[in-house]
Write a protein that holds these residues in place. Structure first.
Motif, mmCIF file in Angstrom:
data_model
loop_
_atom_site.group_PDB
_atom_site.id
_atom_site.type_symbol
_atom_site.label_atom_id
_atom_site.label_comp_id
_atom_site.label_asym_id
_atom_site.label_seq_id
_atom_site.Cartn_x
_atom_site.Cartn_y
_atom_site.Cartn_z
ATOM 1 N N LEU A 28 0.939 -1.168 0.062
ATOM 2 C CA LEU A 28 -0.021 0.014 0.018
ATOM 3 C C LEU A 28 0.897 1.236 0.010
ATOM 4 O O LEU A 28 0.674 2.234 -0.667
ATOM 5 N N ARG A 29 1.857 1.402 0.824
ATOM 6 C CA ARG A 29 2.846 2.485 0.817
ATOM 7 C C ARG A 29 3.404 2.792 -0.541
ATOM 8 O O ARG A 29 3.457 3.850 -0.812
ATOM 9 N N ALA A 30 3.794 1.521 -1.022
ATOM 10 C CA ALA A 30 4.387 1.534 -2.098
ATOM 11 C C ALA A 30 3.615 2.360 -3.462
ATOM 12 O O ALA A 30 4.008 3.281 -4.190
ATOM 13 N N TYR A 31 2.071 2.011 -3.391
ATOM 14 C CA TYR A 31 1.191 2.413 -4.550
ATOM 15 C C TYR A 31 1.196 3.915 -4.002
ATOM 16 O O TYR A 31 0.931 4.726 -4.971
ATOM 17 N N GLU A 32 0.811 4.225 -2.876
ATOM 18 C CA GLU A 32 0.539 5.611 -2.578
ATOM 19 C C GLU A 32 1.683 6.510 -2.772
ATOM 20 O O GLU A 32 1.547 7.529 -3.334
ATOM 21 N N GLU A 33 3.014 6.136 -2.508
ATOM 22 C CA GLU A 33 4.097 7.019 -2.747
ATOM 23 C C GLU A 33 4.305 7.256 -4.232
ATOM 24 O O GLU A 33 4.510 8.048 -4.708
ATOM 25 N N ARG A 34 4.136 6.114 -5.062
ATOM 26 C CA ARG A 34 4.109 6.242 -6.488
ATOM 27 C C ARG A 34 3.125 7.244 -7.100
ATOM 28 O O ARG A 34 3.336 8.127 -7.858
ATOM 29 N N PHE A 35 1.824 7.104 -6.493
ATOM 30 C CA PHE A 35 0.804 8.073 -6.686
ATOM 31 C C PHE A 35 1.323 9.548 -6.536
ATOM 32 O O PHE A 35 0.935 10.344 -7.463
ATOM 33 N N LEU A 36 1.978 9.724 -5.255
ATOM 34 C CA LEU A 36 2.337 11.127 -5.001
ATOM 35 C C LEU A 36 3.376 11.642 -5.966
ATOM 36 O O LEU A 36 3.471 12.715 -6.373
ATOM 37 N N ALA A 145 -8.658 0.430 -0.105
ATOM 38 C CA ALA A 145 -8.337 1.504 0.601
ATOM 39 C C ALA A 145 -7.076 1.768 0.750
ATOM 40 O O ALA A 145 -6.288 0.697 1.405
ATOM 41 N N LEU A 146 -6.404 2.587 0.312
ATOM 42 C CA LEU A 146 -4.877 3.051 0.704
ATOM 43 C C LEU A 146 -4.942 3.884 2.073
ATOM 44 O O LEU A 146 -3.947 3.715 2.778
ATOM 45 N N THR A 147 -6.150 4.491 2.407
ATOM 46 C CA THR A 147 -6.315 5.107 3.878
ATOM 47 C C THR A 147 -7.725 4.479 4.398
ATOM 48 O O THR A 147 -8.516 4.251 3.555
ATOM 49 N N ALA A 148 -7.864 4.691 5.728
ATOM 50 C CA ALA A 148 -8.995 4.275 6.172
ATOM 51 C C ALA A 148 -10.232 4.963 5.580
ATOM 52 O O ALA A 148 -10.033 6.224 5.174
ATOM 53 N N THR A 149 -11.543 4.441 5.297
ATOM 54 C CA THR A 149 -12.299 5.270 4.632
ATOM 55 C C THR A 149 -13.615 5.104 5.544
ATOM 56 O O THR A 149 -14.006 3.900 5.936
ATOM 57 N N HIS A 150 -14.439 6.109 5.574
ATOM 58 C CA HIS A 150 -15.814 6.137 6.508
ATOM 59 C C HIS A 150 -16.660 7.124 6.122
ATOM 60 O O HIS A 150 -16.272 8.025 5.221
ATOM 61 N N PRO A 151 -17.760 7.340 6.619
ATOM 62 C CA PRO A 151 -18.672 8.210 6.072
ATOM 63 C C PRO A 151 -18.362 9.515 6.127
ATOM 64 O O PRO A 151 -18.609 10.416 5.171
#
Length: 253
Positions: A28-36, A145-151
């Motif tokens: 997850l961290r790798a995907y999020e960092e690459r997105f950034l 989810a790359l980050t926690a998701t809630h309403p």
């Protein structure tokens, strides 16, 4: 991670299935960092990739605090080796193949970035609206989810069982701020809306006829997810080869 009979039954009845902690934290961290990297402009987009800015930034309603704050989503990451690792995650692929068979293609890839301070809603819709191939039972969407998701930060909302209904008419809702391509089914939806709360790494599998959408991010943090759709080689389209039209990529067995 092949799905169990109970999981297959739930997917068939509800149109979706939540798989906790399917993708490891380091991935997850790798995907999020690459997105950034892409969102900040640190690396150029790959061929075919689109980085979509939020409409409220485009029309000047919101002044973004950073380049990342301006991004609504990243589309078509198949040519990036790091992000493409998501669609070949072993546990994810095993679950997908349990539903639509062994010979699969990836047809759409996205990273959804829901910044604070913008509207960012995605109206209730059915993903099959965007696809030419059929049958829908041989297509499945995945949303991790790359980050926690809630309403409070605009998690997904689904209408259980709606995948058994018809493909509804889609049109742009009459909203003041609506991102391009965010069609909706209007007020004709019948059924209970269920918010799908997820921790980072949790993955939702969902039928392309399932009615779903997402709400406002009312927090001061970003809500992010990575997603793709898979289609079986058994799918056909009436107007030519969908594999060419959608730049589909076959996943090795």
């Amino acid at each position: 991670m092949h799905l169990t009979p109970d999981q297959l039954r739930q997917y068939d009845e509800q149109g979706f299935l939540l798989l906790p902690r399917l993708v490891p934290a380091d991935r997850l961290r790798a995907y999020e960092e690459r997105f950034l990297d892409f969102a900040r402009g640190a690396v150029p987009p790959t061929p075919g990739m689109r980085i979509m800015r939020d409409i409220m930034v485009i029309d000047g309603t919101v002044e973004p605090e950073s380049p990342v704050h301006a991004v609504n989503k990243l589309l078509q990451f198949e040519e990036d080796a790091t992000l493409y690792g998501y669609v070949t995650e072993p546990a994810l692929l095993a679950a997908v193949r349990s539903l639509i068979g062994e010979d699969v293609y990836t047809v759409v890839t996205n990273i959804f970035n829901k910044p604070p301070g913008v509207d960012g809603r995605h109206p209730l819709h059915q993903d099959l609206h965007y696809f030419p191939m059929r049958p829908p039972e041989k297509i499945v969407g995945t949303w991790t989810a790359l980050t926690a998701t809630h309403p409070d930060n605009g998690c997904l909302a689904v209408v259980p069982g709606s995948h058994r209904g018809p493909l509804l008419e889609h049109r742009y809702p009459d909203w003041e701020h609506l991102n391009a391509g965010f069609y909706g089914v209007g007020e004709s939806v019948v059924g209970e809306h269920v918010h799908v709360e997820m921790d980072a790494g949790d993955t939702l599998l969902f039928h392309p006829m399932l009615i779903h959408g997402s709400g406002h991010n009312r927090t001061d943090a970003f809500r992010r997810a990575i997603s793709t759709h898979y289609a079986s080689d058994d799918c056909e389209a009436p107007d030519g080869d969908w594999r060419v039209a959608l730049r589909a990529r076959q996943i090795p067995a």
